[in-house]
Design a protein around this motif. Structure first.
Motif, PDB file in Angstrom:
ATOM      1  N   UNK A 122     -19.201  25.945  78.846  1.00  0.00           N
ATOM      2  CA  UNK A 122     -20.496  25.515  79.364  1.00  0.00           C
ATOM      3  C   UNK A 122     -20.358  24.132  79.977  1.00  0.00           C
ATOM      4  N   UNK A 123     -20.925  23.954  81.165  1.00  0.00           N
ATOM      5  CA  UNK A 123     -20.971  22.653  81.837  1.00  0.00           C
ATOM      6  C   UNK A 123     -22.422  22.229  81.954  1.00  0.00           C
ATOM      7  N   UNK A 124     -22.706  21.010  81.555  1.00  0.00           N
ATOM      8  CA  UNK A 124     -24.040  20.431  81.714  1.00  0.00           C
ATOM      9  C   UNK A 124     -23.975  19.367  82.791  1.00  0.00           C
ATOM     10  N   UNK A 125     -24.748  19.553  83.841  1.00  0.00           N
ATOM     11  CA  UNK A 125     -24.745  18.619  84.968  1.00  0.00           C
ATOM     12  C   UNK A 125     -26.154  18.127  85.235  1.00  0.00           C
ATOM     13  N   UNK A 126     -26.294  16.829  85.432  1.00  0.00           N
ATOM     14  CA  UNK A 126     -27.607  16.245  85.736  1.00  0.00           C
ATOM     15  C   UNK A 126     -27.400  14.957  86.520  1.00  0.00           C
ATOM     16  N   UNK A 127     -28.446  14.519  87.188  1.00  0.00           N
ATOM     17  CA  UNK A 127     -28.399  13.253  87.914  1.00  0.00           C
ATOM     18  C   UNK A 127     -29.718  12.521  87.732  1.00  0.00           C
ATOM     19  N   UNK A 128     -29.716  11.238  88.124  1.00  0.00           N
ATOM     20  CA  UNK A 128     -30.958  10.455  88.052  1.00  0.00           C
ATOM     21  C   UNK A 128     -31.241   9.704  89.346  1.00  0.00           C
ATOM     22  N   UNK A 129     -30.346   9.818  90.342  1.00  0.00           N
ATOM     23  CA  UNK A 129     -30.531   9.207  91.666  1.00  0.00           C
ATOM     24  C   UNK A 129     -30.616   7.680  91.609  1.00  0.00           C
ATOM     25  N   UNK A 130     -30.219   7.064  90.517  1.00  0.00           N
ATOM     26  CA  UNK A 130     -30.392   5.616  90.337  1.00  0.00           C
ATOM     27  C   UNK A 130     -29.524   4.828  91.310  1.00  0.00           C
ATOM     28  N   UNK A 131     -29.998   3.653  91.708  1.00  0.00           N
ATOM     29  CA  UNK A 131     -29.176   2.749  92.505  1.00  0.00           C
ATOM     30  C   UNK A 131     -28.168   2.046  91.592  1.00  0.00           C
ATOM     31  N   UNK A 132     -27.073   1.591  92.163  1.00  0.00           N
ATOM     32  CA  UNK A 132     -26.095   0.859  91.354  1.00  0.00           C
ATOM     33  C   UNK A 132     -26.706  -0.412  90.784  1.00  0.00           C
ATOM     34  N   UNK A 133     -27.611  -1.044  91.538  1.00  0.00           N
ATOM     35  CA  UNK A 133     -28.263  -2.243  91.027  1.00  0.00           C
ATOM     36  C   UNK A 133     -29.092  -1.955  89.793  1.00  0.00           C
ATOM     37  N   UNK A 134     -29.831  -0.844  89.809  1.00  0.00           N
ATOM     38  CA  UNK A 134     -30.638  -0.483  88.649  1.00  0.00           C
ATOM     39  C   UNK A 134     -29.762  -0.151  87.451  1.00  0.00           C
ATOM     40  N   UNK A 135     -28.639   0.531  87.708  1.00  0.00           N
ATOM     41  CA  UNK A 135     -27.726   0.861  86.617  1.00  0.00           C
ATOM     42  C   UNK A 135     -27.115  -0.414  86.048  1.00  0.00           C
ATOM     43  N   UNK A 136     -26.718  -1.315  86.930  1.00  0.00           N
ATOM     44  CA  UNK A 136     -26.127  -2.570  86.473  1.00  0.00           C
ATOM     45  C   UNK A 136     -27.095  -3.358  85.598  1.00  0.00           C
ATOM     46  N   UNK A 137     -28.371  -3.322  85.958  1.00  0.00           N
ATOM     47  CA  UNK A 137     -29.376  -4.068  85.202  1.00  0.00           C
ATOM     48  C   UNK A 137     -29.857  -3.331  83.961  1.00  0.00           C
ATOM     49  N   UNK A 138     -29.375  -2.106  83.758  1.00  0.00           N
ATOM     50  CA  UNK A 138     -29.769  -1.351  82.577  1.00  0.00           C
ATOM     51  C   UNK A 138     -31.184  -0.827  82.627  1.00  0.00           C
ATOM     52  N   UNK A 139     -31.725  -0.619  83.828  1.00  0.00           N
ATOM     53  CA  UNK A 139     -33.077  -0.102  83.948  1.00  0.00           C
ATOM     54  C   UNK A 139     -33.134   1.348  83.474  1.00  0.00           C
ATOM     55  N   UNK A 140     -34.193   1.731  82.779  1.00  0.00           N
ATOM     56  CA  UNK A 140     -34.293   3.112  82.285  1.00  0.00           C
ATOM     57  C   UNK A 140     -34.454   4.107  83.422  1.00  0.00           C
ATOM     58  N   UNK A 141     -33.847   5.260  83.272  1.00  0.00           N
ATOM     59  CA  UNK A 141     -33.954   6.322  84.267  1.00  0.00           C
ATOM     60  C   UNK A 141     -34.177   7.641  83.545  1.00  0.00           C
ATOM     61  N   UNK A 142     -34.602   8.638  84.300  1.00  0.00           N
ATOM     62  CA  UNK A 142     -34.745   9.983  83.747  1.00  0.00           C
ATOM     63  C   UNK A 142     -33.894  10.929  84.568  1.00  0.00           C
ATOM     64  N   UNK A 143     -33.266  11.888  83.894  1.00  0.00           N
ATOM     65  CA  UNK A 143     -32.328  12.781  84.572  1.00  0.00           C
ATOM     66  C   UNK A 143     -33.023  14.049  85.055  1.00  0.00           C
ATOM     67  N   UNK A 144     -32.386  14.629  86.065  1.00  0.00           N
ATOM     68  CA  UNK A 144     -32.849  15.873  86.669  1.00  0.00           C
ATOM     69  C   UNK A 144     -31.694  16.855  86.627  1.00  0.00           C
ATOM     70  N   UNK A 145     -31.942  18.054  86.119  1.00  0.00           N
ATOM     71  CA  UNK A 145     -30.900  19.080  86.070  1.00  0.00           C
ATOM     72  C   UNK A 145     -30.711  19.706  87.445  1.00  0.00           C
ATOM     73  N   UNK A 146     -29.528  20.247  87.665  1.00  0.00           N
ATOM     74  CA  UNK A 146     -29.247  20.975  88.895  1.00  0.00           C
ATOM     75  C   UNK A 146     -29.811  22.394  88.781  1.00  0.00           C
ATOM     76  N   UNK A 147     -30.325  22.874  89.898  1.00  0.00           N
ATOM     77  CA  UNK A 147     -30.898  24.216  89.944  1.00  0.00           C
ATOM     78  C   UNK A 147     -30.194  25.034  91.021  1.00  0.00           C
ATOM     79  N   UNK A 148     -29.999  26.358  90.760  1.00  0.00           N
ATOM     80  CA  UNK A 148     -29.327  27.191  91.767  1.00  0.00           C
ATOM     81  C   UNK A 148     -30.227  27.450  92.962  1.00  0.00           C
ATOM     82  N   UNK A 149     -29.619  27.403  94.160  1.00  0.00           N
ATOM     83  CA  UNK A 149     -30.344  27.700  95.406  1.00  0.00           C
ATOM     84  C   UNK A 149     -29.331  27.902  96.516  1.00  0.00           C
ATOM     85  N   UNK A 150     -29.424  29.005  97.218  1.00  0.00           N
ATOM     86  CA  UNK A 150     -28.610  29.247  98.402  1.00  0.00           C
ATOM     87  C   UNK A 150     -27.120  29.254  98.153  1.00  0.00           C
TER      88      UNK A 150
END
Length: 655
Positions: free
Chosen positions: A110-138
């Protein structure tokens, strides 16, 4: 905010993409993820077998852009490997199940894949983000953000219809694999640049070979294109973009790899050279920018920001040096109007080339740009209008070298800029020298000397700004800054000294390399050799992949948030070869001169594939400093420092 522990991460880079994870390959939060063009395309990519992650076995970095993570399913004979490759628009991970038992193994991967689209600046500053799962399409799996970012995940072989899951049986002694290719789909494709350097060295001290090899690999991975122009992005993960100062220094230190990157860097910066006054971006006519960010990833600073006091002079110096190393005459000529505009910007300052924080941008605008990076000896942090010592040296060198270029191309202005440089040197001599016999880090707008003993003074060497006695004084004070692993940014005698700080006692490899080159050029060979040895020790400490910085203590303690790789740290490897060879390249004059450090601090060594103009140099130096040229570019003569011809091996062409 706690710093990210980057020194513990495994980093794979193919600019403008970078991929970070723990040593087990798992992406578990913090700075982990696959970033493309300053946005996080993957925040999570986890692999489980029968519901549990593999037990980590070993990790191996196979190149600047690749790594392999191996684990096992306990008591089963199943080996799980994750082969990772960063690519400019994303990356690929291949998960392989190897059955090393004598029986077939049925497993659920099983592979679990998700993203949060965060900027590197936001990640560097430790800003909270929420993840989005990948969905099948096309026929692929997708994640899309509200602002238009799109990430595509192609999976081969196809998983179950509703999840990244495979029920497989692996025969005894056989393997089964799945490939996951992640691509940021909303940006223009970036082609992977071909391998660009054949530079290699074989030395009695094998640490030199390893340091140069790792540096060349990292510089290759950090190259990115701007149309037809190539430059080095500054570093992973926070700075995978065009930084004026960083790109210029990396190109200069990396000239042994060829002039193509220097030429591309100069053109990319010239295309964005300031043409107007803008208080928000700090743009001014003739000024070279500090950094560029994608509009959707700008963080705290404008997407195009000009708050750099030194990049403009460094632009001129880099153009002059690239011309000496063989940059085409027509390519240099095309940039001379930009050179003239840059010189006019330097001359537009009153007295010294200085800066003052606007309050909206960076507090300090030299290379020590942290808020507390410029200090008095008593520990006070300097503020207000500041003229940095190294910036005056860059400006002096730019004016002299710029004058020579203008003369060489039949353009007016040479005498004016030499006179301006001479006047600057006299003002510097009167204002910067402290009672202790060393140059101040800076002079304030009221003329007060910022008197910390700092590594900035090392950048004055080799520029021509100092008289011989002044060079000797600087060389002596640099001894107070040397640690076993390089040059401390601030002397332990200063009240503000902190070996674990960013700029007040730490060691930066590029800073050490610049001082080392200056010491060698100005004849302080023992001190230069000591810094060669220190950088080799640092390379050994960090698996020969030098980080952005590390502690100034006697153990070179890792700095948690240091970028690795960082372009100008990687370029320290090729720069060492210039110092060891005592190399002075002057293609327009038709000569290459050698004045090697002797006795050699690395024993006998041979350098192959060092690029000069359209040719390559193959040269060896014995332990006592005797030079033999085995091959080299046609049309130049090979000389020793005393003007005598260098020894030529039988097969070498003679210019």
């Amino acid at each position: 905010m706690a710093q990210h522990q980057l020194h513990e991460r495994v980093t794979c880079v193919a600019a403008p993409a970078t991929w970070l994870s723990g040593p087990d390959g798992r992406m578990t939060g913090g700075a982990d993820g696959l970033f493309v063009e300053d946005r996080r395309a993957l925040a999570r990519l986890d692999v489980t077998v029968d519901g549990a992650p593999p037990e980590p076995l070993r990790t191996r970095r196979t190149g600047a852009a690749s790594a392999v993570f191996a684990g096992v399913r306990p008591a089963s004979g199943l080996l799980v490997t994750r082969a990772r490759l960063a690519e400019p628009n994303g990356g690929t991970e291949t998960v392989t199940l190897s059955n090393e038992s004598d029986e077939p193994l049925g497993v659920l991967l099983t592979v679990t894949a998700a993203t949060d689209f965060a900027t590197t600046g936001a990640v560097r500053d430790g800003q909270p983000t929420s993840t989005v799962d990948f969905e099948p399409a096309g026929g692929a799996w997708w994640a899309r953000s509200a602002d238009g970012m799109a990430v595509r995940l192609d999976v081969t072989p196809a998983p179950d219809a509703d999840a990244l899951r495979w029920a497989v049986t692996v025969p005894a002694g056989q393997t089964w694999a799945v490939e996951l290719r992640c691509t940021r789909a909303d940006v223009a494709p970036v082609p992977r640049a071909k391998r660009f350097s054949t530079l290699r060295v074989a030395a009695a001290d094998a640490r030199l070979d390893a340091l140069v090899r790792a540096g060349v690999q990292d510089l290759d991975a950090l190259r990115r294109t701007d149309g037809a122009d190539i430059y080095y992005s500054a570093g992973s993960p926070w700075y995978l973009t065009l930084f004026g100062r960083d790109a210029l220094w990396a190109a200069r230190l990396g000239l042994p790899l060829g002039v193509e990157v220097a030429a591309g860097t100069l053109r990319a910066l010239a295309a964005r050279q300031g043409t107007a006054y803008d208080g928000d971006t700090e743009e001014e006519p003739g000024k070279i920018l500090h950094e560029v960010r994608p509009a959707d990833a700008a963080h705290r600073l404008p997407p195009v920001y000009y708050g750099s006091v030194d990049a403009t002079a460094l632009f001129v110096c880099t153009l002059a040096e690239a011309y000496r190393w063989g940059m085409r005459r027509d390519a240099v000529a095309a940039l001379l109007p930009n050179l003239e505009a840059a010189l006019e910007w330097l001359a537009g300052h009153d007295g010294f080339v200085a800066y003052r924080s606007t309050g909206a941008g960076l507090t300090h605008q030299g290379w020590k740009d942290s808020a507390d990076g410029v200090r008095f000896a008593d520990g006070r942090v300097a503020a207000g209008t500041l003229a940095l010592c190294e910036v005056q040296a860059y400006a002096y060198q730019a004016a002299r070298a710029g004058a020579d270029l203008l003369d060489a191309f039949g353009r007016p202005g040479g005498p004016r800029w030499r006179a301006w440089a001479d006047a600057l040197a006299e003002r510097f001599r009167a204002a910067f020298w402290c009672p202790g016999g060393y140059p101040a880090v800076a002079v304030t707008g009221t003329g007060e000397q910022v008197d910390g003993v700092a590594s900035n003074m090392g950048h004055l060497l080799g520029t021509g700004l100092l008289a011989p006695a002044e060079r000797a004084a600087v060389a002596g004070h640099l001894e107070r800054l040397r640690s076993p692993y390089g040059l401390r940014t601030l002397a332990p005698s200063s009240a503000g000294y902190d070996p674990g700080s960013y700029h007040a006692g730490s060691v930066w490899p590029h800073d050490t390399a610049i001082a080392l080159l200056g010491l060698a050029r100005d004849g302080h060979r023992r001190e230069a050799a000591a810094l060669v040895t220190a950088l080799l020790a640092a390379g050994e400490r960090f698996d020969h992949r030098l980080p952005e910085l590390y502690g100034g203590d006697d153990d070179a303690t890792p700095y948690p948030a240091a970028c690795r790789p960082q372009a100008w740290a990687a370029a320290a490897g090729p720069a060492l070869l210039v110092a060891l060879l005592g190399l002075d390249v002057d293609v327009p004059a038709g000569r290459i001169t050698f004045d090697p450090l002797a006795p050699s601090p690395v024993g006998a060594f041979r350098v192959r594939g060092l690029k000069v103009a359209d040719g390559e140099l193959d040269v060896s130096v014995d332990a006592g400093g005797a030079v033999t040229v085995h091959n080299g570019p046609v049309g130049v003569v090979f000389l020793l420092a005393d003007g005598a011809p260098a020894r030529i091996a039988r097969a070498a062409p003679v210019g």
